[in-house]
Design an enzyme around this catalytic site. Sequence first.
Site, PDB file in Angstrom:
ATOM      1  N   CYS A  99      45.794  46.180  -9.125  1.00 39.40           N
ATOM      2  CA  CYS A  99      46.865  45.277  -8.716  1.00 39.40           C
ATOM      3  C   CYS A  99      48.040  46.122  -8.253  1.00 39.40           C
ATOM      4  O   CYS A  99      48.385  47.122  -8.897  1.00 39.40           O
ATOM      5  CB  CYS A  99      47.280  44.391  -9.881  1.00 39.40           C
ATOM      6  N   GLU A 142      44.775  36.616  -6.959  1.00 42.20           N
ATOM      7  CA  GLU A 142      46.067  36.321  -6.316  1.00 42.20           C
ATOM      8  C   GLU A 142      46.666  35.024  -6.853  1.00 42.20           C
ATOM      9  O   GLU A 142      47.875  34.959  -7.102  1.00 42.20           O
ATOM     10  CB  GLU A 142      45.911  36.259  -4.798  1.00 42.20           C
ATOM     11  N   HIS A 145      48.607  35.154 -10.059  1.00 41.36           N
ATOM     12  CA  HIS A 145      50.007  35.594  -9.969  1.00 41.36           C
ATOM     13  C   HIS A 145      50.963  34.394  -9.910  1.00 41.36           C
ATOM     14  O   HIS A 145      52.107  34.487 -10.363  1.00 41.36           O
ATOM     15  CB  HIS A 145      50.229  36.447  -8.717  1.00 41.36           C
TER      16      HIS A 145
HETATM   17 NI    NI Z   1      47.728  41.591  -8.209  1.00 38.73          NI
END
Ligand code: NI
Length: 177
Positions: A99, A142, A145
């Site tokens: 990440c 993603e 997040h």
């Molecule tokens: Ni990430």
Amino acid sequence: MIRDVLRMGDPRLLKVSRPVEAFGTSELVALIADLRDTMRHLNGAGIAAPQIGVDLRVVIFGGGPSPRYPDASAVPDTVLINPTLIPLNGGEEGGWEGCLSVPGLRGWVPRWTQLRYTGFDEYGVPIDRLANGFHARVVQHECDHLDGVLYPARVRDFSRFGFTDVLFPDGSVAADD
Ligand code: NI
């Protein structure tokens, strides 16, 4: 414009982001351009708006194989806003993840093997797709997040979480993040 990426420990990475309410605005188009510039600069497979400190449910991903993910099967270049993810077959599989907000580390993360995702692009055009493999993994990473979840929170086997150059001394996984 290339933006600074927040790193783990910043409380902004742990927030639940707000839905986008207006599409096609100059602000939203500029945000997408910044995300794209930043992702490409760092050779990421994807990036989420909260990673550059923007509290909105916006992710982008794709770009095909990169130095960080040379074996990635092609993932379509995608802008995905206000996403919904639905697992399709109940199956899970593990895979290595990194990440941009957790530089220098890799972890083995279980993810749904197959899913349907829906949402909108930056102009409000609906997206409705099926994904599996690396594509499915990137979408889940993603979109996590947007709910304030970083991949280390999904690691179950901590013998497979650590610094990339220690886990892979032969360089089999690129350590350039
Ligand atoms: Ni990430």
